[in-house]
Design a protein around this motif. Structure first.
Motif, short mmCIF file in Angstrom:
data_model
loop_
_atom_site.label_atom_id
_atom_site.label_comp_id
_atom_site.label_asym_id
_atom_site.label_seq_id
_atom_site.Cartn_x
_atom_site.Cartn_y
_atom_site.Cartn_z
N UNK A 4 0.85 -1.19 0.00
CA UNK A 4 0.00 0.00 0.00
C UNK A 4 0.88 1.24 0.00
N UNK A 5 0.66 2.12 -0.98
CA UNK A 5 1.43 3.36 -1.09
C UNK A 5 0.45 4.52 -1.21
N UNK A 6 0.72 5.61 -0.50
CA UNK A 6 -0.16 6.78 -0.47
C UNK A 6 0.55 7.99 -1.06
N UNK A 7 -0.22 8.88 -1.70
CA UNK A 7 0.37 10.05 -2.35
C UNK A 7 0.51 11.25 -1.42
N UNK A 8 0.35 11.05 -0.12
CA UNK A 8 0.54 12.14 0.83
C UNK A 8 -0.74 12.89 1.16
N UNK A 9 -0.61 13.89 2.05
CA UNK A 9 -1.77 14.58 2.63
C UNK A 9 -2.69 13.58 3.31
N UNK A 10 -2.12 12.86 4.25
CA UNK A 10 -2.92 11.95 5.06
C UNK A 10 -3.84 12.73 5.99
N UNK A 11 -3.45 13.96 6.33
CA UNK A 11 -4.10 14.69 7.43
C UNK A 11 -4.72 16.00 6.97
N UNK A 12 -5.49 16.57 7.94
CA UNK A 12 -6.11 17.90 7.82
C UNK A 12 -7.35 17.93 6.93
N UNK A 13 -8.21 18.86 7.23
CA UNK A 13 -9.47 19.15 6.52
C UNK A 13 -10.55 18.12 6.81
N UNK A 66 1.32 -0.84 7.82
CA UNK A 66 2.57 -0.80 7.08
C UNK A 66 2.51 -0.08 5.75
N UNK A 67 1.60 0.90 5.63
CA UNK A 67 1.47 1.64 4.39
C UNK A 67 2.66 2.58 4.20
N UNK A 68 3.18 2.61 2.99
CA UNK A 68 4.19 3.59 2.61
C UNK A 68 3.47 4.86 2.15
N UNK A 69 4.10 5.99 2.36
CA UNK A 69 3.51 7.25 1.89
C UNK A 69 4.60 8.26 1.63
N UNK A 70 4.35 9.13 0.65
CA UNK A 70 5.21 10.29 0.48
C UNK A 70 4.67 11.42 1.33
N UNK A 71 5.45 12.45 1.47
CA UNK A 71 5.09 13.60 2.29
C UNK A 71 4.28 14.60 1.48
N UNK A 72 3.14 15.03 2.03
CA UNK A 72 2.32 16.05 1.40
C UNK A 72 2.49 17.39 2.11
N UNK A 73 1.98 18.45 1.52
CA UNK A 73 2.11 19.76 2.14
C UNK A 73 1.38 19.84 3.47
N UNK A 74 0.27 19.13 3.63
CA UNK A 74 -0.43 19.16 4.91
C UNK A 74 0.29 18.31 5.96
N UNK A 102 3.93 13.85 -4.00
CA UNK A 102 2.66 14.47 -3.63
C UNK A 102 2.23 15.54 -4.63
N UNK A 103 3.03 16.58 -4.75
CA UNK A 103 2.67 17.68 -5.64
C UNK A 103 3.11 17.42 -7.07
N UNK A 104 4.41 17.33 -7.26
CA UNK A 104 4.90 17.05 -8.60
C UNK A 104 6.39 17.26 -8.71
N UNK A 105 6.86 17.25 -9.94
CA UNK A 105 8.28 17.35 -10.26
C UNK A 105 8.46 18.38 -11.36
#
Length: 271
Positions: free
Chosen positions: A77-86, A101-109, A165-168
């Motif tokens: 399981x991989x997540x694109x970030x922004x796990x939190x807020x709103x 054990x989910x992997x995730x990248x860091x989001x701005x939130x 999360x955002x882009x490159x």
């Protein structure tokens, strides 16, 4: 032109940019030990699911995983970030993601939450909307702190995925990407050789991303599901009453991928 590009890259990398460019270029607090994580093949399960921005929508997150039997079968399981807020359940989302054990990248939130955690550790005031961080356990804080900016995964047939999360910024190596842009970029302004978090100036960065890696990202709920030759946007606005979207890959065959979605139970936040 090459000299100008190199100068801009160096300024971004070391955060020596004019103050008027604002918060997007500040040095991030609590940087991860690994900025760019590569998942080795030996760590991958039979199936891979990559899920867009959750924003504390714990119920929908769990339902999506149950719908595709990701909690019971061999699934990475991989997540694109922004796990939190709103959304309603930031803490439950973090705990659940960590425990499965989910992997995730860091989001701005996620980054903003880490900055408030840093304030709390220094006995500095925490903004009202981040009061929930006071209920986090040490292992939950560490889970957030360890979130990398990108995750690379090698599929079969020579396909490499880069989750961000955002882009490159096109034309710049992964190692030279600016931390702030990776969690905030939505558009790319070719004449300025830079990204922007807005969608008015420039073009969607993903539309000019030329690969060969396939970039999978979130962050851009206003555009919804985005499909380009070498990029895929998965933020379909669950927290705004839309959908939580994932993409399932069986046995490493990217060409046989399938979407899976869960409708939001309600609108948790205005766009």
């Amino acid at each position: 032109m090459l000299a100008l590009r190199s100068l801009i890259v160096l300024l971004r990398h070391f955060n020596f940019l004019p103050k008027e460019l604002g918060r997007r270029y500040r040095v991030h607090a609590l940087l991860p030990k690994v900025t760019h994580l590569k998942l080795p093949t030996c760590k991958l399960q039979r199936r891979l699911i990559i899920i867009g921005d959750i924003h504390g929508c714990y119920v929908e997150f769990k339902e999506l995983l149950e719908r595709c039997k990701a909690l019971h079968d061999e699934t990475t399981i991989v997540l694109t970030g922004d796990l939190v807020n709103k959304g309603p359940d930031s803490i439950k989302t973090i705990i659940f993601a960590r425990k499965i054990g989910a992997f995730s990248v860091r989001g701005n939130h996620d980054q903003s939450a880490l900055e408030e955690i840093n304030h709390r550790r220094k006995n500095e005031p925490v903004r009202e909307k981040y009061k929930w961080i006071k209920e986090l356990e040490t292992e939950d804080e560490k889970y957030l702190e360890d979130l990398p900016y990108t995750i690379s995964i090698d599929m079969k047939n020579g396909v490499r995925l880069i989750i961000v999360h955002g882009g490159l910024v096109p034309g710049i190596s992964l190692e030279q990407q600016n931390h702030s842009e990776m969690v905030t970029i939505r558009n790319y302004i070719p004449e300025k050789l830079k990204g922007t978090s807005g969608i008015t100036d420039g073009v969607p960065w993903a539309s000019v991303w030329a690969g060969p890696e396939v970039a999978i990202f979130g962050h851009d709920a206003r555009r919804g599901l985005q499909e380009y030759q070498f990029a895929l946007g998965l933020d379909t606005g669950c927290v705004y009453g839309g959908w939580l979207t994932g993409i399932m890959v069986e046995n490493g065959h990217w060409e046989k991928r399938n979407f899976v979605q869960v409708k939001a139970k309600k609108t948790y936040a205005p766009k």
